[in-house]
Design a protein around this motif. Structure first.
Motif, PDB file in Angstrom:
ATOM      1  N   ALA A 210       0.809  -1.219   0.000  1.00 51.09           N
ATOM      2  CA  ALA A 210       0.000   0.000   0.000  1.00 51.09           C
ATOM      3  C   ALA A 210       0.843   1.270   0.000  1.00 51.09           C
ATOM      4  N   ASP A 211       1.924   1.277   0.784  1.00 52.36           N
ATOM      5  CA  ASP A 211       2.727   2.494   0.930  1.00 52.36           C
ATOM      6  C   ASP A 211       4.024   2.460   0.132  1.00 52.36           C
ATOM      7  N   GLY A 212       4.752   1.339   0.227  1.00 51.82           N
ATOM      8  CA  GLY A 212       6.048   1.259  -0.440  1.00 51.82           C
ATOM      9  C   GLY A 212       5.962   1.296  -1.955  1.00 51.82           C
ATOM     10  N   PHE A 213       4.829   0.827  -2.500  1.00 52.83           N
ATOM     11  CA  PHE A 213       4.648   0.837  -3.958  1.00 52.83           C
ATOM     12  C   PHE A 213       3.658   1.910  -4.399  1.00 52.83           C
ATOM     13  N   ALA A 214       3.426   2.905  -3.538  1.00 53.06           N
ATOM     14  CA  ALA A 214       2.429   3.937  -3.849  1.00 53.06           C
ATOM     15  C   ALA A 214       2.750   4.700  -5.125  1.00 53.06           C
ATOM     16  N   SER A 215       4.038   4.831  -5.456  1.00 56.28           N
ATOM     17  CA  SER A 215       4.419   5.579  -6.659  1.00 56.28           C
ATOM     18  C   SER A 215       4.734   4.666  -7.837  1.00 56.28           C
ATOM     19  N   ASP A 216       4.543   3.363  -7.649  1.00 60.04           N
ATOM     20  CA  ASP A 216       4.864   2.393  -8.696  1.00 60.04           C
ATOM     21  C   ASP A 216       3.578   1.718  -9.171  1.00 60.04           C
ATOM     22  N   ARG A 217       3.696   0.921 -10.197  1.00 53.54           N
ATOM     23  CA  ARG A 217       2.557   0.152 -10.719  1.00 53.54           C
ATOM     24  C   ARG A 217       2.916  -1.328 -10.613  1.00 53.54           C
ATOM     25  N   ILE A 218       2.235  -2.033  -9.749  1.00 53.15           N
ATOM     26  CA  ILE A 218       2.496  -3.464  -9.544  1.00 53.15           C
ATOM     27  C   ILE A 218       1.870  -4.261 -10.686  1.00 53.15           C
ATOM     28  N   HIS A 219       2.664  -5.157 -11.273  1.00 48.42           N
ATOM     29  CA  HIS A 219       2.086  -5.995 -12.320  1.00 48.42           C
ATOM     30  C   HIS A 219       2.046  -7.472 -11.952  1.00 48.42           C
ATOM     31  N   LYS A 220       2.686  -7.849 -10.819  1.00 50.63           N
ATOM     32  CA  LYS A 220       2.607  -9.244 -10.405  1.00 50.63           C
ATOM     33  C   LYS A 220       2.948  -9.392  -8.926  1.00 50.63           C
ATOM     34  N   ILE A 221       2.185 -10.245  -8.232  1.00 49.10           N
ATOM     35  CA  ILE A 221       2.470 -10.637  -6.857  1.00 49.10           C
ATOM     36  C   ILE A 221       2.421 -12.159  -6.832  1.00 49.10           C
ATOM     37  N   ILE A 222       3.485 -12.776  -6.378  1.00 48.88           N
ATOM     38  CA  ILE A 222       3.538 -14.236  -6.363  1.00 48.88           C
ATOM     39  C   ILE A 222       4.240 -14.706  -5.102  1.00 48.88           C
ATOM     40  N   GLY A 223       3.736 -15.777  -4.509  1.00 45.33           N
ATOM     41  CA  GLY A 223       4.442 -16.245  -3.324  1.00 45.33           C
ATOM     42  C   GLY A 223       3.749 -17.361  -2.569  1.00 45.33           C
TER      43      GLY A 223
END
Length: 427
Positions: free
Chosen positions: A143-156
């Motif tokens: 929510a905060d650390g990627f606020a200025s980025d665009r996430i395209h994948k979360i895997i885990g």
């Protein structure tokens, strides 16, 4: 503010951890928020029950109304679980202007938008970091650390119970039943482990991560999920021979305006760090367009790791109280949810076939794959007994639709006795 008072709903494993952290870290909490922090009331189901943490009986209550209706209580910490009754309690607490911290992934996956909206309307904070991946600060990071980025994948790996079971099956050759029994004895699995082993728990966590990561309202019904109950030692051993490790993997990915969210057993390349995540530990990779690849690793369950995440949220609420900015941190979905179709998702696959051991079988199988436009990267045939053998194939990337179609073709083939198993290859 002289003191911040907390109402604790639940005194089980996580609740006991919360009491311990608040007691043992009081000096750090006072330094961080500028005033003492104390638990004023604790809701339990059985006041006579022996627990791992000793609390003053004057703090204990069997009536949740004593906490929700107490004007002296500033923050409600919910670690008792449950869905409908808990939802009603927390909604009432928010309407009474009490801030809420919860570790309840089931509740947030199903009713998160309603609770967050109610919190915002009433100028309250609702934090839920502990609902995903235990002690790993993944939600705050997304929510905060990627606020200025665009996430395209979360895997885990987001479920410690299944990871423990698969670790024991892979490293020690234990059966599913043996590994599950051991996990239950150690407290990593519930007496009724269905939510974990069928993939439901991980699916709820991936729904929460997807909602935050893609700023879309993603629910449990949007997640395609499958559990680990049908994994055999044979599948694990075949995977090892081909250089893979079996894990229950959650994947949320975006392509343009569309997303796809899944949880299922998958094969991971042995050289990838996720293959080395053992026992009850979790690990999540987040891929941003600007930052690239990042990894978050740590204990995904347990009293103190989860309690640490809960108390970290508490600190966030208390700092907002001191600054007078509560109720402004909720991130509401920015985009309309659009899900990928089956012909838009491309993956590599592992498939094990039980076939007739006769001339022409392999040729017919490869012809079926060619007919569906699926190319084969690796193929291996293992004679088993009499006239029966097994063929193990690893495909190049193919669409989900093409793979679903080839499964139908294989099951209808005269040379294929049955499809033994199949798994996605994720990394």
């Amino acid at each position: 503010m002289e003191k911040i008072s907390i109402g604790l709903l639940g005194l089980g494993t996580v609740g006991s951890g919360v009491v311990k952290v608040i007691r043992n870290h009081q000096d750090k909490l006072v330094h961080g928020v500028g005033c003492p922090v104390g638990i004023k009331k604790i809701l339990v189901q059985d006041s006579a029950k022996s627990r791992e943490v000793v609390v003053d009986q004057e703090l204990v209550t069997l009536d949740p109304n004593e906490i929700v209706d107490d004007p002296a209580i500033d923050i409600i910490v919910e670690v008792m679980g449950g869905i409908e009754e808990t939802r009603k309690l927390l909604l009432r607490a928010l309407e009474k202007k009490k801030h809420v911290v919860t570790a309840n992934k089931d509740l947030m996956a199903l009713h998160g938008p309603e609770l967050l909206e109610t919190a915002s309307k009433n100028g309250c904070d609702l934090f839920y970091e502990a609902s995903v991946a235990g002690g790993i600060p993944i939600l705050r990071s997304v929510a905060d650390g990627f606020a200025s980025d665009r996430i395209h994948k979360i895997i885990g790996i987001v479920n410690g119970t299944t990871n423990y079971i698969l670790t024991k099956m892979s490293d020690e050759g234990k059966s599913y039943e043996e590994a599950l029994n051991e996990a239950q004895k150690l407290g990593f699995a519930e007496s009724d482990p269905e939510a974990d082993v069928e993939g439901i728990d991980a699916a709820r966590k991936m729904a929460i991560l997807s909602t935050l990561g893609f700023s879309m309202n993603v629910g449990l019904h949007d997640v395609r999920f499958k559990g680990i109950t049908n994994i055999s030692q044979q599948d694990i051993e075949y995977g090892k021979r081909l250089g893979y490790t079996m894990k229950l993997i959650g994947v949320a990915e975006r392509d343009g305006e569309k997303i796809d969210v899944t949880v299922q057993p998958a094969l991971v390349t042995d050289s990838h760090p996720l293959a080395a995540v053992k026992n009850e530990n979790n690990a999540v990779y987040v891929y941003g367009e600007a930052v690239g690849e990042t990894m978050f690793y740590g204990p995904g369950a347990g009293s103190l790791p989860t309690a640490t995440a809960v108390v970290s949220d508490l600190v966030g609420v208390m700092r907002n109280m001191r600054l007078g900015v509560n109720g402004h941190s909720a991130a509401f979905p920015q985009f309309t949810k659009k899900m990928m179709e089956a012909d838009e998702v491309f993956k590599k696959y592992f498939i094990r076939l039980v076939v007739e051991d006769e001339v022409g079988t392999l040729a017919e199988v490869t012809t079926l794959f060619s007919k569906e436009g699926i190319s084969v990267e690796k193929i291996w045939q293992n004679p088993t007994r009499g006239s029966i053998s097994e063929i193990v194939l690893v495909t190049h990337k193919a669409s989900r639709k093409s793979f679903q179609d080839i499964l139908v073709e294989l099951n209808d083939s005269s040379v294929v006795k049955h499809v033994g198993s199949y798994y996605r290859i994720e990394i």
